[in-house]
Write an enzyme that holds these catalytic residues in place. Structure first.
Site, PDB file in Angstrom:
ATOM      1  N   TYR A   1      71.078  31.599  50.748  1.00  0.00           N
ATOM      2  CA  TYR A   1      71.957  30.518  51.182  1.00  0.00           C
ATOM      3  C   TYR A   1      72.857  30.990  52.319  1.00  0.00           C
ATOM      4  CZ  TYR A   1      75.966  32.596  48.796  1.00  0.00           C
ATOM      5  OH  TYR A   1      76.978  33.439  48.406  1.00  0.00           O
ATOM      6  N   CYS A   2      73.442  30.014  53.017  1.00  0.00           N
ATOM      7  CA  CYS A   2      74.399  30.292  54.085  1.00  0.00           C
ATOM      8  C   CYS A   2      75.460  29.189  54.073  1.00  0.00           C
ATOM      9  CB  CYS A   2      73.693  30.394  55.438  1.00  0.00           C
ATOM     10  SG  CYS A   2      72.924  28.852  55.990  1.00  0.00           S
ATOM     11  N   ARG A   3      76.038  28.877  55.210  1.00  0.00           N
ATOM     12  CA  ARG A   3      77.082  27.853  55.264  1.00  0.00           C
ATOM     13  C   ARG A   3      76.500  26.454  55.152  1.00  0.00           C
ATOM     14  NH1 ARG A   3      79.287  24.912  59.455  1.00  0.00           N
ATOM     15  NH2 ARG A   3      81.400  24.159  59.084  1.00  0.00           N
TER      16      ARG A   3
END
Length: 113
Positions: free
Chosen positions: A74-76
């Site tokens: 995941y990321c932003r």
């Protein structure tokens, strides 16, 4: 008609944050946050490992991970993690899942530990 969730990409799957939350609780799952260290420090999912996808040593650092372990990325917002998921799949990881929407759509509290 297929929806973005559960749609296989080349070598990885996309899940909504709610689906992702359930999946990451399985034993042996590796949770990979691919944001910058400063973003990670502002709040991340519990037990996540931070390896920045744009760092020059990204491929070298993820090579140390278990390619057979379920790996959740995941990321932003979901863009960088999709790029990372594709790289992991190309590197031979066999069970890679990307979280759509990233931490912006994450429904649970983030941790700063």
């Amino acid at each position: 008609m297929s929806t973005p969730e559960n749609t296989p990409q080349p070598g990885y799957y996309n899940l909504t944050p709610a689906q992702f939350s359930t999946e990451i609780r399985q034993p042996g799952a590796v949770l990979l946050d691919v944001r910058r260290p400063d973003e990670f420090a502002q709040g991340h999912l519990p037990d996540a490992v931070n390896i920045e996808v744009t760092a020059p040593d990204f491929a070298q650092r993820v090579a140390a991970l278990d390619k057979a372990a379920p790996t959740y990325v995941y990321c932003r917002s979901g863009a960088r993690s999709a790029k990372a998921a594709e790289q992991l799949a190309q590197a031979g990881f066999t069970h890679v899942t990307n979280m759509l929407g990233g931490v912006l759509d994450w429904p649970e509290p983030l941790t700063m530990r």
